[in-house]
Scaffold this active site. Structure first.
Site, PDB file in Angstrom:
ATOM      1  N   HIS A 166      -6.711 -16.504  -4.917  1.00 47.91           N
ATOM      2  CA  HIS A 166      -6.716 -17.629  -5.082  1.00 47.91           C
ATOM      3  C   HIS A 166      -8.169 -18.025  -5.423  1.00 47.91           C
ATOM      4  CE1 HIS A 166      -6.489 -21.677  -3.881  1.00 47.91           C
ATOM      5  NE2 HIS A 166      -7.324 -21.809  -2.926  1.00 47.91           N
ATOM      6  N   ASN A 174      -9.690 -25.503  -8.108  1.00 45.21           N
ATOM      7  CA  ASN A 174      -9.037 -25.227  -7.115  1.00 45.21           C
ATOM      8  C   ASN A 174      -7.510 -25.889  -7.025  1.00 45.21           C
ATOM      9  OD1 ASN A 174      -7.548 -24.377  -4.790  1.00 45.21           O
ATOM     10  ND2 ASN A 174      -9.257 -24.705  -3.369  1.00 45.21           N
ATOM     11  N   CYS A 202      -2.640 -23.344   0.325  1.00 48.29           N
ATOM     12  CA  CYS A 202      -3.216 -22.535  -0.687  1.00 48.29           C
ATOM     13  C   CYS A 202      -2.520 -21.140  -0.791  1.00 48.29           C
ATOM     14  CB  CYS A 202      -4.681 -22.430  -0.881  1.00 48.29           C
ATOM     15  SG  CYS A 202      -5.498 -23.836  -1.103  1.00 48.29           S
TER      16      CYS A 202
HETATM   17  N1  ACO Z   1     -22.615 -33.172  -5.889  1.00 48.95           N
HETATM   18  C1  ACO Z   1     -23.920 -33.277  -5.605  1.00 48.95           C
HETATM   19  N2  ACO Z   1     -24.236 -33.004  -4.266  1.00 48.95           N
HETATM   20  C2  ACO Z   1     -23.249 -33.007  -3.351  1.00 48.95           C
HETATM   21  C3  ACO Z   1     -22.155 -32.737  -3.592  1.00 48.95           C
HETATM   22  C4  ACO Z   1     -21.731 -32.841  -5.110  1.00 48.95           C
HETATM   23  N3  ACO Z   1     -20.239 -32.961  -5.542  1.00 48.95           N
HETATM   24  N4  ACO Z   1     -21.253 -32.643  -2.737  1.00 48.95           N
HETATM   25  C5  ACO Z   1     -22.182 -32.292  -1.696  1.00 48.95           C
HETATM   26  N5  ACO Z   1     -23.331 -32.479  -1.928  1.00 48.95           N
HETATM   27  C6  ACO Z   1     -24.695 -32.492  -1.348  1.00 48.95           C
HETATM   28  C7  ACO Z   1     -24.362 -32.649   0.026  1.00 48.95           C
HETATM   29  O1  ACO Z   1     -24.341 -34.035   0.486  1.00 48.95           O
HETATM   30  C8  ACO Z   1     -25.485 -32.083   0.633  1.00 48.95           C
HETATM   31  O2  ACO Z   1     -26.737 -32.814   0.506  1.00 48.95           O
HETATM   32  P1  ACO Z   1     -27.919 -32.869   1.941  1.00 48.95           P
HETATM   33  O3  ACO Z   1     -28.469 -31.562   1.827  1.00 48.95           O
HETATM   34  O4  ACO Z   1     -28.654 -33.838   1.297  1.00 48.95           O
HETATM   35  O5  ACO Z   1     -27.139 -33.332   2.927  1.00 48.95           O
HETATM   36  C9  ACO Z   1     -25.985 -30.800  -0.268  1.00 48.95           C
HETATM   37  O6  ACO Z   1     -25.124 -31.223  -1.418  1.00 48.95           O
HETATM   38  C10 ACO Z   1     -25.509 -29.543   0.163  1.00 48.95           C
HETATM   39  O7  ACO Z   1     -23.894 -29.917   0.921  1.00 48.95           O
HETATM   40  P2  ACO Z   1     -23.361 -28.483   1.488  1.00 48.95           P
HETATM   41  O8  ACO Z   1     -21.860 -29.100   1.884  1.00 48.95           O
HETATM   42  O9  ACO Z   1     -24.039 -27.883   2.519  1.00 48.95           O
HETATM   43  O10 ACO Z   1     -22.891 -27.499   0.228  1.00 48.95           O
HETATM   44  P3  ACO Z   1     -22.605 -26.238  -0.012  1.00 48.95           P
HETATM   45  O11 ACO Z   1     -23.517 -25.249  -0.421  1.00 48.95           O
HETATM   46  O12 ACO Z   1     -21.812 -25.594   1.291  1.00 48.95           O
HETATM   47  O13 ACO Z   1     -21.576 -26.170  -1.022  1.00 48.95           O
HETATM   48  C11 ACO Z   1     -19.229 -26.458  -1.108  1.00 48.95           C
HETATM   49  C12 ACO Z   1     -20.446 -26.908  -0.658  1.00 48.95           C
HETATM   50  C13 ACO Z   1     -18.969 -26.012  -2.612  1.00 48.95           C
HETATM   51  C14 ACO Z   1     -17.888 -27.341  -0.748  1.00 48.95           C
HETATM   52  C15 ACO Z   1     -18.896 -25.002  -0.380  1.00 48.95           C
HETATM   53  O14 ACO Z   1     -19.097 -25.113   1.044  1.00 48.95           O
HETATM   54  C16 ACO Z   1     -17.409 -24.339  -0.412  1.00 48.95           C
HETATM   55  O15 ACO Z   1     -17.201 -23.862  -1.650  1.00 48.95           O
HETATM   56  N6  ACO Z   1     -16.767 -24.334   0.655  1.00 48.95           N
HETATM   57  C17 ACO Z   1     -15.790 -23.682   0.496  1.00 48.95           C
HETATM   58  C18 ACO Z   1     -14.584 -24.718   0.115  1.00 48.95           C
HETATM   59  C19 ACO Z   1     -13.036 -24.327  -0.095  1.00 48.95           C
HETATM   60  O16 ACO Z   1     -12.938 -23.044  -0.610  1.00 48.95           O
HETATM   61  N7  ACO Z   1     -12.165 -24.999   0.194  1.00 48.95           N
HETATM   62  C20 ACO Z   1     -11.000 -25.016  -0.025  1.00 48.95           C
HETATM   63  C21 ACO Z   1     -10.162 -23.776   0.472  1.00 48.95           C
HETATM   64  S1  ACO Z   1      -8.582 -24.127   1.146  1.00 48.95           S
HETATM   65  C22 ACO Z   1      -7.713 -24.877   0.007  1.00 48.95           C
HETATM   66  O17 ACO Z   1      -7.881 -24.432  -1.099  1.00 48.95           O
HETATM   67  C23 ACO Z   1      -6.902 -26.044   0.449  1.00 48.95           C
END
Ligand code: ACO
Length: 339
Positions: free
Chosen positions: A266, A296, A123
């Site tokens: 970003h 993203n 990114c």
């Molecule tokens: N739809 C529904 N439920 C989902 C989904 C989905 N798409 N994805 C995960 N869940 C569920 C999980 O299974 C979990 O269920 P559980 O509690 O029963 O185990 C629950 O939702 C919570 O999951 P978490 O991973 O804890 O959710 P979180 O609040 O952390 O949000 C997210 C996830 C949006 C991915 C967040 O962590 C995030 O944005 N992280 C940063 C990601 C990022 O920026 N990545 C890229 C950067 S680098 C680049 O760009 C290459």
């Protein structure tokens, strides 16, 4: 002509044009609901994303999007492809290991036999390329460089419930800017920073073989060429890194947060961007968000925001703009400009 003789005279560097190219296929959150166990509400609440564009691998690739963006940026600058003397593409998804995307772009836009290279900073690919390109012009080596961010990351996403934590986040795109020499030396880069942490890659990587799996992730053949992401670890990294990066860059330039007109960031998650807004008291006008429409888009994300701001007249000469990115690698970097 490529590779002019170096001179000791420092010149200014202007952003002369910008452009973008998006795949026509639009995938809304509700479209995803028919492919995996997810919901529009979950995606919007956690990320701010409502839809994204997805390329069609049968008819297009990273280079096609990069070419569209380069052509648009060169036209916006009022220039011709033959005016360009170097092509740099920030990408982690070249269509093939070789030729590089930049070589394909240079040939197909008709730039001639100019220098062409890809920068893999995930990114951060565009921001890193921007810093390199600035200094190539500033030191007298080149006159006009097209810098492109282009990625078709959805090919590494699993659009089933097993991959829902990653697939809902990403989209495909390309966007570009043209840098051009300017005789006013006060125009150009004021400060920049580039960082990496290869150890942190255990929380965000795309394995190509069994050996690429770190001890914290169990190997399985179906995980090859799929993005692995520990979302919470990456979230923590991003929320912690963003303010430090802004502070570090402002300090290098001797500026306060409010002196900067636009923070072009970003787009990885609305909540991450919002925490930076709150930390520095920035208005939505100063830190723009378009993740709702594109998700993203990796290397394309930063120039895509810039192009929207420029085309809508919100960015103009005389302003100060800070480009900011963080991503896989891990990588993070900034580029602060006097336009
Ligand atoms: N739809 C529904 N439920 C989902 C989904 C989905 N798409 N994805 C995960 N869940 C569920 C999980 O299974 C979990 O269920 P559980 O509690 O029963 O185990 C629950 O939702 C919570 O999951 P978490 O991973 O804890 O959710 P979180 O609040 O952390 O949000 C997210 C996830 C949006 C991915 C967040 O962590 C995030 O944005 N992280 C940063 C990601 C990022 O920026 N990545 C890229 C950067 S680098 C680049 O760009 C290459």
């Amino acid at each position: 002509m490529s590779g002019h003789a170096r001179t000791s005279v420092r010149v200014g560097v202007e952003i002369a044009g910008s452009g973008a190219c998006l795949p026509s296929r639009r995938l809304t959150n509700n479209d995803l609901v028919s492919m995996m166990d997810t919901s529009d509400e979950w995606i919007v609440q956690r990320t701010g994303i409502r839809e994204r564009r997805v390329y069609d691998p049968k008819v297009e690739g990273t280079a096609d999007l990069a070419i569209g963006a380069a052509r648009a940026a060169i036209a916006d600058a009022g220039m011709k492809p033959t005016d360009i003397d170097l092509v740099i593409v920030g990408t982690m998804t070249p269509d093939a290991p070789t030729p590089g995307v930049a070589s394909v772009v240079a040939a197909r836009i008709g730039a001639g036999h100019v220098g062409a290279m890809d920068v893999n900073g995930a990114c951060c690919g565009f921001v890193f390329s921007l810093n390199v390109a600035h200094d190539m012009i500033n030191s007298g080596g080149y006159k006009s460089i097209v810098v492109i961010g282009a990625d078709t990351i959805t090919r590494f996403c699993d659009f089933t419930t097993a991959g829902r934590n990653v697939a809902v986040l990403f989209g495909d795109a390309a966007a570009a800017i043209v840098l051009r020499v300017n005789q006013d030396p006060s125009i150009g880069l004021l400060a920049q920073a580039m960082h990496s942490d290869g150890e942190g890659a255990r929380n965000l990587f795309v394995p190509g073989r069994e050996l690429d799996f770190p001890p914290n992730v169990e190997y399985a053949p179906e995980k090859i060429h799929r993005i692995y992401m520990d979302g919470q670890a990456v979230f923590k990294f991003a929320v912690g890194t963003f303010p430090k990066l802004i502070e570090q860059t402002l300090e290098k330039a001797g500026l306060a947060a409010d002196d900067v007109d636009h923070y072009v960031c970003h787009q990885s998650n609305y909540r991450i961007l919002n925490s930076a807004r709150e930390r520095f008291g920035l208005s939505p006008e100063k830190l723009s968000v378009n993740i709702d429409r594109y998700g993203n888009t990796v290397g394309a994300s930063v120039p895509l925001v810039f192009d929207e701001l420029r085309k809508s007249g919100r960015i103009h000469p005389g302003q100060k703009v800070m480009f900011l990115a963080f991503g896989a690698g891990l990588t993070w970097g900034s580029s602060l400009w006097q336009l």
